[in-house]
Design a protein around this motif. Sequence first.
Motif, PDB file in Angstrom:
ATOM      1  N   GLY A 158     -73.945  26.046  18.473  1.00  0.00           N
ATOM      2  CA  GLY A 158     -72.770  26.048  19.323  1.00  0.00           C
ATOM      3  C   GLY A 158     -72.191  27.432  19.492  1.00  0.00           C
ATOM      4  N   LEU A 159     -71.096  27.496  20.229  1.00  0.00           N
ATOM      5  CA  LEU A 159     -70.389  28.749  20.414  1.00  0.00           C
ATOM      6  C   LEU A 159     -69.772  29.191  19.089  1.00  0.00           C
ATOM      7  CD1 LEU A 159     -68.605  27.932  23.804  1.00  0.00           C
ATOM      8  CD2 LEU A 159     -70.650  29.334  23.465  1.00  0.00           C
ATOM      9  N   PRO A 160     -69.426  30.455  18.964  1.00  0.00           N
ATOM     10  CA  PRO A 160     -68.888  30.949  17.691  1.00  0.00           C
ATOM     11  C   PRO A 160     -67.672  30.179  17.189  1.00  0.00           C
ATOM     12  CG  PRO A 160     -69.479  32.779  19.102  1.00  0.00           C
ATOM     13  CD  PRO A 160     -69.632  31.545  19.939  1.00  0.00           C
ATOM     14  N   SER A 161     -66.881  29.610  18.087  1.00  0.00           N
ATOM     15  CA  SER A 161     -65.694  28.847  17.670  1.00  0.00           C
ATOM     16  C   SER A 161     -66.063  27.655  16.802  1.00  0.00           C
ATOM     17  CB  SER A 161     -64.924  28.366  18.903  1.00  0.00           C
ATOM     18  OG  SER A 161     -65.746  27.551  19.736  1.00  0.00           O
ATOM     19  N   MET A 162     -67.315  27.219  16.874  1.00  0.00           N
ATOM     20  CA  MET A 162     -67.780  26.097  16.068  1.00  0.00           C
ATOM     21  C   MET A 162     -67.574  26.357  14.582  1.00  0.00           C
ATOM     22  SD  MET A 162     -71.719  24.795  15.726  1.00  0.00           S
ATOM     23  CE  MET A 162     -72.262  26.346  14.995  1.00  0.00           C
ATOM     24  N   ALA A 163     -67.809  27.586  14.149  1.00  0.00           N
ATOM     25  CA  ALA A 163     -67.742  27.903  12.724  1.00  0.00           C
ATOM     26  C   ALA A 163     -66.348  27.658  12.166  1.00  0.00           C
ATOM     27  CB  ALA A 163     -68.168  29.346  12.497  1.00  0.00           C
ATOM     28  N   SER A 164     -65.323  28.190  12.833  1.00  0.00           N
ATOM     29  CA  SER A 164     -63.968  28.015  12.322  1.00  0.00           C
ATOM     30  C   SER A 164     -63.512  26.564  12.438  1.00  0.00           C
ATOM     31  CB  SER A 164     -62.998  28.934  13.070  1.00  0.00           C
ATOM     32  OG  SER A 164     -63.007  28.661  14.462  1.00  0.00           O
ATOM     33  N   LYS A 165     -64.044  25.846  13.427  1.00  0.00           N
ATOM     34  CA  LYS A 165     -63.622  24.460  13.635  1.00  0.00           C
ATOM     35  C   LYS A 165     -64.157  23.536  12.562  1.00  0.00           C
ATOM     36  CE  LYS A 165     -63.555  20.792  17.127  1.00  0.00           C
ATOM     37  NZ  LYS A 165     -63.925  20.438  18.517  1.00  0.00           N
ATOM     38  N   TRP A 166     -65.440  23.677  12.191  1.00  0.00           N
ATOM     39  CA  TRP A 166     -66.056  22.721  11.280  1.00  0.00           C
ATOM     40  C   TRP A 166     -66.193  23.234   9.850  1.00  0.00           C
ATOM     41  CZ3 TRP A 166     -64.966  18.742  13.539  1.00  0.00           C
ATOM     42  CH2 TRP A 166     -65.276  18.473  14.873  1.00  0.00           C
ATOM     43  N   LEU A 167     -66.423  24.500   9.676  1.00  0.00           N
ATOM     44  CA  LEU A 167     -66.663  24.992   8.325  1.00  0.00           C
ATOM     45  C   LEU A 167     -65.399  25.052   7.487  1.00  0.00           C
ATOM     46  CD1 LEU A 167     -69.259  27.833   8.937  1.00  0.00           C
ATOM     47  CD2 LEU A 167     -69.613  25.370   8.724  1.00  0.00           C
ATOM     48  N   ASN A 168     -64.239  25.014   8.141  1.00  0.00           N
ATOM     49  CA  ASN A 168     -62.977  25.028   7.408  1.00  0.00           C
ATOM     50  C   ASN A 168     -62.409  23.634   7.204  1.00  0.00           C
ATOM     51  OD1 ASN A 168     -62.981  27.850   7.268  1.00  0.00           O
ATOM     52  ND2 ASN A 168     -62.014  28.037   9.272  1.00  0.00           N
ATOM     53  N   ASP A 169     -63.158  22.625   7.607  1.00  0.00           N
ATOM     54  CA  ASP A 169     -62.725  21.238   7.433  1.00  0.00           C
ATOM     55  C   ASP A 169     -63.054  20.797   6.003  1.00  0.00           C
ATOM     56  OD1 ASP A 169     -62.853  18.267   7.439  1.00  0.00           O
ATOM     57  OD2 ASP A 169     -62.419  18.507   9.572  1.00  0.00           O
ATOM     58  N   ASP A 170     -62.052  20.367   5.253  1.00  0.00           N
ATOM     59  CA  ASP A 170     -62.245  20.020   3.842  1.00  0.00           C
ATOM     60  C   ASP A 170     -63.236  18.875   3.640  1.00  0.00           C
ATOM     61  OD1 ASP A 170     -60.524  21.976   3.062  1.00  0.00           O
ATOM     62  OD2 ASP A 170     -58.767  20.665   2.933  1.00  0.00           O
ATOM     63  N   VAL A 171     -63.367  17.997   4.628  1.00  0.00           N
ATOM     64  CA  VAL A 171     -64.268  16.857   4.493  1.00  0.00           C
ATOM     65  C   VAL A 171     -65.726  17.273   4.707  1.00  0.00           C
ATOM     66  CG1 VAL A 171     -64.800  14.521   5.344  1.00  0.00           C
ATOM     67  CG2 VAL A 171     -62.423  15.317   5.256  1.00  0.00           C
ATOM     68  N   MET A 172     -65.933  18.401   5.380  1.00  0.00           N
ATOM     69  CA  MET A 172     -67.289  18.815   5.730  1.00  0.00           C
ATOM     70  C   MET A 172     -67.690  20.121   5.050  1.00  0.00           C
ATOM     71  SD  MET A 172     -67.545  17.705   9.739  1.00  0.00           S
ATOM     72  CE  MET A 172     -65.874  18.140  10.205  1.00  0.00           C
ATOM     73  N   THR A 173     -67.286  20.296   3.805  1.00  0.00           N
ATOM     74  CA  THR A 173     -67.636  21.516   3.072  1.00  0.00           C
ATOM     75  C   THR A 173     -69.140  21.691   2.946  1.00  0.00           C
ATOM     76  OG1 THR A 173     -67.421  20.299   0.992  1.00  0.00           O
ATOM     77  CG2 THR A 173     -65.489  21.513   1.761  1.00  0.00           C
ATOM     78  N   PHE A 174     -69.892  20.590   3.015  1.00  0.00           N
ATOM     79  CA  PHE A 174     -71.358  20.644   2.938  1.00  0.00           C
ATOM     80  C   PHE A 174     -71.930  21.567   4.007  1.00  0.00           C
ATOM     81  CE2 PHE A 174     -75.314  18.728   4.676  1.00  0.00           C
ATOM     82  CZ  PHE A 174     -76.169  19.023   3.624  1.00  0.00           C
ATOM     83  N   LEU A 175     -71.311  21.574   5.196  1.00  0.00           N
ATOM     84  CA  LEU A 175     -71.832  22.372   6.298  1.00  0.00           C
ATOM     85  C   LEU A 175     -71.704  23.872   6.040  1.00  0.00           C
ATOM     86  CD1 LEU A 175     -70.643  20.370   9.447  1.00  0.00           C
ATOM     87  CD2 LEU A 175     -72.850  20.282   8.262  1.00  0.00           C
ATOM     88  N   ARG A 176     -70.838  24.260   5.104  1.00  0.00           N
ATOM     89  CA  ARG A 176     -70.707  25.682   4.789  1.00  0.00           C
ATOM     90  C   ARG A 176     -71.993  26.238   4.169  1.00  0.00           C
ATOM     91  NH1 ARG A 176     -64.855  25.218   1.753  1.00  0.00           N
ATOM     92  NH2 ARG A 176     -63.692  24.338   3.532  1.00  0.00           N
ATOM     93  N   ARG A 177     -72.795  25.353   3.618  1.00  0.00           N
ATOM     94  CA  ARG A 177     -74.052  25.787   3.012  1.00  0.00           C
ATOM     95  C   ARG A 177     -75.151  26.007   4.046  1.00  0.00           C
ATOM     96  NH1 ARG A 177     -74.325  20.935  -1.050  1.00  0.00           N
ATOM     97  NH2 ARG A 177     -76.574  21.321  -0.838  1.00  0.00           N
ATOM     98  N   ALA A 178     -74.892  25.644   5.289  1.00  0.00           N
ATOM     99  CA  ALA A 178     -75.905  25.819   6.326  1.00  0.00           C
ATOM    100  C   ALA A 178     -76.210  27.305   6.512  1.00  0.00           C
ATOM    101  CB  ALA A 178     -75.433  25.209   7.642  1.00  0.00           C
ATOM    102  N   GLN A 179     -77.491  27.620   6.602  1.00  0.00           N
ATOM    103  CA  GLN A 179     -77.898  29.014   6.793  1.00  0.00           C
ATOM    104  C   GLN A 179     -77.418  29.499   8.161  1.00  0.00           C
ATOM    105  OE1 GLN A 179     -81.844  30.135   5.507  1.00  0.00           O
ATOM    106  NE2 GLN A 179     -82.192  31.312   7.369  1.00  0.00           N
ATOM    107  N   PRO A 180     -76.600  30.559   8.200  1.00  0.00           N
ATOM    108  CA  PRO A 180     -76.071  31.028   9.489  1.00  0.00           C
ATOM    109  C   PRO A 180     -77.063  31.920  10.223  1.00  0.00           C
ATOM    110  CG  PRO A 180     -75.163  32.349   7.714  1.00  0.00           C
ATOM    111  CD  PRO A 180     -76.048  31.308   7.054  1.00  0.00           C
TER     112      PRO A 180
END
Length: 384
Positions: free
Chosen positions: A185-207
């Motif tokens: 997705g667009l760069p805004s995707m990172a701040s939208k989903w990676l900062n969501d406490d319920v989806m911390t798993f996605l922070r481990r995704a290789q950028p």
Amino acid sequence: MPKSRITNPFKPSAGHLPPVLIGRDIILDDFQEGLDNGSGAPGRLMRITGARGTGKTVMLTEFRRMAEQQGWQTISETASKGMAQRLLEKLRPKKGNLSFSFEPSISVMSMGGSLGGVHYEQSRMPLTLREAMSERLDVLEKRGNGLLVTIDEAQAADRDDMVAIATTVQHLTSEDRNIAFVFAGLPSMASKWLNDDVMTFLRRAQPERLGDVPLTDVSQAFTDTFTSTGMLLEGEALSHATHATAGYPFMIQLVGYHIWRVAKRRHQQEDSITVTIEDAETGVRDALSRLGDTVHGPELDGLSPIDKTYLLAMAQDDGPSSTAAIANRMGKDAQYANMYRMRLIEAQVIEERGYGKVDFAIPYLREYLREHAAYIRMAGGITD
């Protein structure tokens, strides 16, 4: 093959694989290693970001092709409301009285009041997204294969959908299932989903951030691709074509497509075609017109009036702009203007160029803003 049957090898449309996928070897290698190295490998959980036209959809298409070559099943979705439900239905199509949801549900039986009779509502056998993926993996893993799920335009996803998908992939990964998940997705995707406490798993995704392609790679790709269709692109024409792309992936396809088309039409009666500088210049002009319609216009449509005001202030300069000068042109203080500078940098519309300097990150956006300034101001309600 007869000349009349040779088709244009360039594909300047969303998602179509270009004739040569250039400048992305490291990312492709990382994904392939993920497939080869098994559950938990970094390349099996990946997030792709980039501005419009940098090839995010193309990368997802190539990942699916690579996985399918190894016998994997692939499922793709473009984010919009109901995405998790659509994924589930692709995993196990609806049959009979089965119902599917990504939320737990219960079977219902009711007593009817009519004439003292007993009435039963249709029995519903719920199947969650996690269960559906697990059942599909049971079948695939028996053959030594796996499941790849790709999500495009993830910044537009509904939160409930992303929670359902992220938690499902997290559970299956923790169970060492043969699954891979890539979202783009667009760069805004990172701040939208990676900062969501319920989806911390996605922070481990290789950028993986998609940027420009080196011009040396562009030049070689043009040479090889034109040669493969019986055309010669070299010298001044090749240099003009290469530099016109600015290394921007979508512009590479546009420039190649339009130069090839112009040369084909002008020299169709010749036994062999050598692209002239005139062909290249005409093709580049056509490509620039198309770039404005397909990239610049949609990019600006997604921005606020103040964002656009900031960009119009930048467009007055021929090169990098002073952030202090931009604020002055906007009639605002530096702190106010800085909020919009940060927004536009995060969206990869502009980029920092040293202390107190910014420049456009999208090629030819400056020229587009200058040509369409009056319309942009009027359409956005922007006043000086």
